[in-house]
Design a protein around this motif. Sequence first.
Motif: not given
Ligand SMILES: Cc1cc2nc3c(=O)[nH]c(=O)nc-3n(C[C@H](O)[C@H](O)[C@H](O)COP(=O)(O)OP(=O)(O)OC[C@H]3O[C@@H](n4cnc5c(N)ncnc54)[C@H](O)[C@@H]3O)c2cc1C
Lengths: 393, 57
Positions: A13, A32, A44, A46, A106, A281, A294
């Motif tokens: 994101g 970060e 996972a 995918g 990833r 998320d 993703i």
């Molecule tokens: C076990 C598991 C399996 C999954 N498998 C899949 C799959 O196969 N396919 C799929 O499409 N999706 C999958 N997902 C969901 C997918 O991983 C998430 O939807 C996606 O990673 C969301 O991305 P994001 O950038 O929103 O959040 P995140 O990837 O959680 O990144 C958030 C980032 O923000 C940082 N952060 C948080 N708070 C702060 C702060 N206060 N200051 C600075 N930095 C901060 C964190 O350290 C982190 O690096 C899975 C999730 C899990 C838990």
Amino acid sequence: MKYDVIVVGGRIGGSISSLFASRNDVDVLMIEKRQEIGSPVQCAEGTTFSTFETLEMKPSKKYICSEIRGAQVHAPDGRTMKVEEGMTDGNILNNNTISEGYVLDRRVFDKYLAIESAKVGTDVMVKTTVKDLIRKEGKVCGVVAKHLGETMEIKADVVIAADGVESNLAYKSGINSIKNPDDICSCAQYELVGLDIDPNLLEFYFGRTVAPGGYSWIFPKGEGIANVGVGVRNSTETAYYYLKKFVSKFDATPVELNIGGVPLSGPMDKTYNDGFLVVGDAAGQVDPITGGGIHITASCARIAGEVAAEAIKEENVSSMSLKRYDELWRDEFEDNLKTSFKFRKAFDKLSDSDMNALAEFFENNDLEKISKLTTLKFLGKHPNLLKLLKDLL
Amino acid sequence: MRYVVESCGYCGACVAVCSNKLLELTENEIIIREGCKNCGRCEKVCPLGALISEDAQ
Ligand SMILES: Cc1cc2nc3c(=O)[nH]c(=O)nc-3n(C[C@H](O)[C@H](O)[C@H](O)COP(=O)(O)OP(=O)(O)OC[C@H]3O[C@@H](n4cnc5c(N)ncnc54)[C@H](O)[C@@H]3O)c2cc1C
């Protein structure tokens, strides 16, 4: 210090929001909290082919472990159903279809995205935690961050929260983001080595004894390696308990343990405020059935970056102006996410024997040729399924 | 809530469900601020069982 846009969070994101904001000629800082972007993996891994269309990127072998051409679903009684190439519209873990796409690395992919973003001008601070938002007359206008014990205030016209499931920033901006524990899928996963599996097939296992409220999965990464995990909801035992049980049947070695929570509540009611956007998320932009986030996060993050840059150029970062982000991503995903949430609620009511009956039905009938009469006869024998169908319609 | 740091996987699932927003995930520890009512919401989602309700001890 002052930036046009601050993005909090440096994974999917965050890197994609900052990439598309920077490409539109605004000054961007991405913060970060971890010292290494992309680690630990909580996924996972995918995703769909179309993620790369959204990103306008050619997929690279650097971060693609395997190509997926089908999926196999295992019912509680061991019956299986195969979903193969051509049977869906080409999405994996998105829009409720699970058949074609990639399994990524990833750790490499997230870092690659951050590098691409930095290349087009995004400043990046790692090992820096955003502790609070700076607000003036209700409007978000920066962040309070902490790096190696030093607290600093950094001003910005727009703050994009891409801080994942653990997000506190949406709440601090005045958006109700507290999740119901029943809507969080609690997950544990091993990367296992030495498996005898089809390298192009995803596997999903259902049942109360395998994964209550969720499912177990095998996502191949090539050379007998796979992400093997379990997601549970509303369970008295932990996800780790079910993971140990699930992997005990394989003669394979774990080389990594990943854990995480997936928000399956569907999207938040509001994803913007004055000077503030929330993506990924943190915004509930995850498919409530599959837990795939993703692709949706990538698409919404692109919109967030572009809308933020546009609002800055127009010198209007009010909530009225940033609402465009909310409208655009909802146009693309909201209907699917809401339908998926409704189906998830219905699936929650399925017993193992309902699932077995469904699997038997699909096993004995050609999906594309099932007649209304056959379906009605089947439902007549399974009143619980009939009731669920009525609820859905 | 009792927090067993050795069992924590630093995933932040607990932070998402705390109804009073008392939890914060640093890089490798959960901080529980004062005011926890031991409601058990975080315990319910922790994948590794690192959070345990006081009355369950
Ligand atoms: C076990 C598991 C399996 C999954 N498998 C899949 C799959 O196969 N396919 C799929 O499409 N999706 C999958 N997902 C969901 C997918 O991983 C998430 O939807 C996606 O990673 C969301 O991305 P994001 O950038 O929103 O959040 P995140 O990837 O959680 O990144 C958030 C980032 O923000 C940082 N952060 C948080 N708070 C702060 C702060 N206060 N200051 C600075 N930095 C901060 C964190 O350290 C982190 O690096 C899975 C999730 C899990 C838990």
